[in-house]
Write a protein that holds these residues in place. Structure first.
Motif, PDB file in Angstrom:
ATOM      1  N   ARG A  20      10.311  25.096   5.738  1.00  0.00           N
ATOM      2  CA  ARG A  20       9.398  24.184   6.431  1.00  0.00           C
ATOM      3  C   ARG A  20       8.307  23.641   5.503  1.00  0.00           C
ATOM      4  O   ARG A  20       7.852  24.317   4.586  1.00  0.00           O
ATOM      5  N   LEU A  21       7.890  22.398   5.816  1.00  0.00           N
ATOM      6  CA  LEU A  21       6.818  21.727   5.088  1.00  0.00           C
ATOM      7  C   LEU A  21       5.743  21.324   6.081  1.00  0.00           C
ATOM      8  O   LEU A  21       6.047  20.752   7.135  1.00  0.00           O
ATOM      9  N   LEU A  22       4.493  21.605   5.761  1.00  0.00           N
ATOM     10  CA  LEU A  22       3.369  21.120   6.545  1.00  0.00           C
ATOM     11  C   LEU A  22       2.871  19.869   5.841  1.00  0.00           C
ATOM     12  O   LEU A  22       2.510  19.918   4.659  1.00  0.00           O
ATOM     13  N   THR A  23       2.892  18.740   6.542  1.00  0.00           N
ATOM     14  CA  THR A  23       2.535  17.479   5.916  1.00  0.00           C
ATOM     15  C   THR A  23       1.420  16.771   6.684  1.00  0.00           C
ATOM     16  O   THR A  23       1.238  16.986   7.879  1.00  0.00           O
ATOM     17  N   CYS A  24       0.706  15.947   5.972  1.00  0.00           N
ATOM     18  CA  CYS A  24      -0.349  15.110   6.540  1.00  0.00           C
ATOM     19  C   CYS A  24       0.125  13.666   6.398  1.00  0.00           C
ATOM     20  O   CYS A  24       0.382  13.204   5.287  1.00  0.00           O
ATOM     21  N   LEU A  25       0.264  12.977   7.518  1.00  0.00           N
ATOM     22  CA  LEU A  25       0.780  11.611   7.486  1.00  0.00           C
ATOM     23  C   LEU A  25      -0.133  10.677   6.717  1.00  0.00           C
ATOM     24  O   LEU A  25      -1.357  10.797   6.777  1.00  0.00           O
ATOM     25  N   SER A  26       0.468   9.731   6.023  1.00  0.00           N
ATOM     26  CA  SER A  26      -0.302   8.718   5.312  1.00  0.00           C
ATOM     27  C   SER A  26      -0.871   7.734   6.326  1.00  0.00           C
ATOM     28  O   SER A  26      -0.426   7.665   7.474  1.00  0.00           O
ATOM     29  N   ASP A  27      -1.833   6.958   5.908  1.00  0.00           N
ATOM     30  CA  ASP A  27      -2.411   5.935   6.783  1.00  0.00           C
ATOM     31  C   ASP A  27      -1.357   4.910   7.174  1.00  0.00           C
ATOM     32  O   ASP A  27      -1.410   4.328   8.242  1.00  0.00           O
ATOM     33  N   GLU A  28      -0.370   4.704   6.306  1.00  0.00           N
ATOM     34  CA  GLU A  28       0.718   3.756   6.560  1.00  0.00           C
ATOM     35  C   GLU A  28       1.481   4.130   7.831  1.00  0.00           C
ATOM     36  O   GLU A  28       1.916   3.275   8.587  1.00  0.00           O
ATOM     37  N   ALA A  29       1.659   5.434   8.078  1.00  0.00           N
ATOM     38  CA  ALA A  29       2.412   5.880   9.251  1.00  0.00           C
ATOM     39  C   ALA A  29       1.643   5.604  10.534  1.00  0.00           C
ATOM     40  O   ALA A  29       2.234   5.400  11.583  1.00  0.00           O
ATOM     41  N   ALA A  30       0.326   5.616  10.457  1.00  0.00           N
ATOM     42  CA  ALA A  30      -0.491   5.419  11.644  1.00  0.00           C
ATOM     43  C   ALA A  30      -0.579   3.945  12.024  1.00  0.00           C
ATOM     44  O   ALA A  30      -0.453   3.584  13.176  1.00  0.00           O
ATOM     45  N   GLU A  31      -0.784   3.096  11.050  1.00  0.00           N
ATOM     46  CA  GLU A  31      -0.954   1.675  11.325  1.00  0.00           C
ATOM     47  C   GLU A  31      -0.547   0.891  10.090  1.00  0.00           C
ATOM     48  O   GLU A  31      -0.908   1.233   8.979  1.00  0.00           O
ATOM     49  N   ARG A  32       0.232  -0.164  10.287  1.00  0.00           N
ATOM     50  CA  ARG A  32       0.706  -0.960   9.157  1.00  0.00           C
ATOM     51  C   ARG A  32       0.253  -2.397   9.318  1.00  0.00           C
ATOM     52  O   ARG A  32      -0.129  -2.825  10.392  1.00  0.00           O
ATOM     53  N   LYS A  33       0.358  -3.145   8.218  1.00  0.00           N
ATOM     54  CA  LYS A  33       0.090  -4.576   8.261  1.00  0.00           C
ATOM     55  C   LYS A  33       1.321  -5.310   7.754  1.00  0.00           C
ATOM     56  O   LYS A  33       1.972  -4.875   6.808  1.00  0.00           O
ATOM     57  N   SER A  34       1.599  -6.430   8.386  1.00  0.00           N
ATOM     58  CA  SER A  34       2.690  -7.270   7.911  1.00  0.00           C
ATOM     59  C   SER A  34       2.222  -7.977   6.646  1.00  0.00           C
ATOM     60  O   SER A  34       1.034  -7.952   6.302  1.00  0.00           O
ATOM     61  N   ARG A  35       3.140  -8.638   5.978  1.00  0.00           N
ATOM     62  CA  ARG A  35       2.765  -9.371   4.746  1.00  0.00           C
ATOM     63  C   ARG A  35       1.739 -10.452   5.030  1.00  0.00           C
ATOM     64  O   ARG A  35       0.952 -10.803   4.168  1.00  0.00           O
ATOM     65  N   SER A  36       1.749 -10.984   6.233  1.00  0.00           N
ATOM     66  CA  SER A  36       0.782 -12.028   6.582  1.00  0.00           C
ATOM     67  C   SER A  36      -0.540 -11.466   7.097  1.00  0.00           C
ATOM     68  O   SER A  36      -1.429 -12.208   7.448  1.00  0.00           O
ATOM     69  N   GLY A  37      -0.656 -10.102   7.155  1.00  0.00           N
ATOM     70  CA  GLY A  37      -1.915  -9.490   7.544  1.00  0.00           C
ATOM     71  C   GLY A  37      -2.021  -9.080   9.001  1.00  0.00           C
ATOM     72  O   GLY A  37      -3.072  -8.627   9.442  1.00  0.00           O
TER      73      GLY A  37
END
Length: 112
Positions: A20-37
């Motif tokens: 098992r691995l205990l991980t902390c999600l990146s900010d990318e996993a919580a909320e993303r932006k499209s290429r246009s913002g």
């Protein structure tokens, strides 16, 4: 003195078991932006999208991942857990698709 209140005040160390691995999600996993913002919330259904997380702790039988590495995985592969008010995800090593680490010994592949 109430014995239960004393037990609640003691901080315990957490040790992962097996693979098992205990991980902390990146900010990318919580909320993303499209290429246009445009902001894409985490609740948006984006099929087959993998996300990155930092490894906080690894179990004793984990062979290819170390604490401090960043791993790529499918967000539905793990189990969410809250520890001291912070959100983490528990994964199995076999659910990891790629590992990004700062070490260079024996490494091959792309550099991020």
């Amino acid at each position: 003195m109430d014995h239960n209140s004393e037990a609640n005040d003691v901080k315990q160390s957490i040790r992962m078991t097996a693979d098992r691995l205990l991980t902390c999600l990146s900010d990318e996993a919580a909320e993303r932006k499209s290429r246009s913002g445009i902001v894409i919330p985490a609740t948006a259904n984006v099929d087959r999208r993998l996300v990155w997380a930092e490894v906080i702790a690894a179990g004793p039988t984990v062979r290819n991942v170390e604490e401090g590495d960043t791993v790529l995985f499918s967000p539905d592969a793990g189990y969410e857990v809250e520890i001291r008010g912070d959100a983490y995800l528990i994964l199995r090593e076999r659910d990891v698709h790629a590992v990004a680490s700062t070490g260079s010994e024996g490494q091959s592949g792309l550099y991020l």
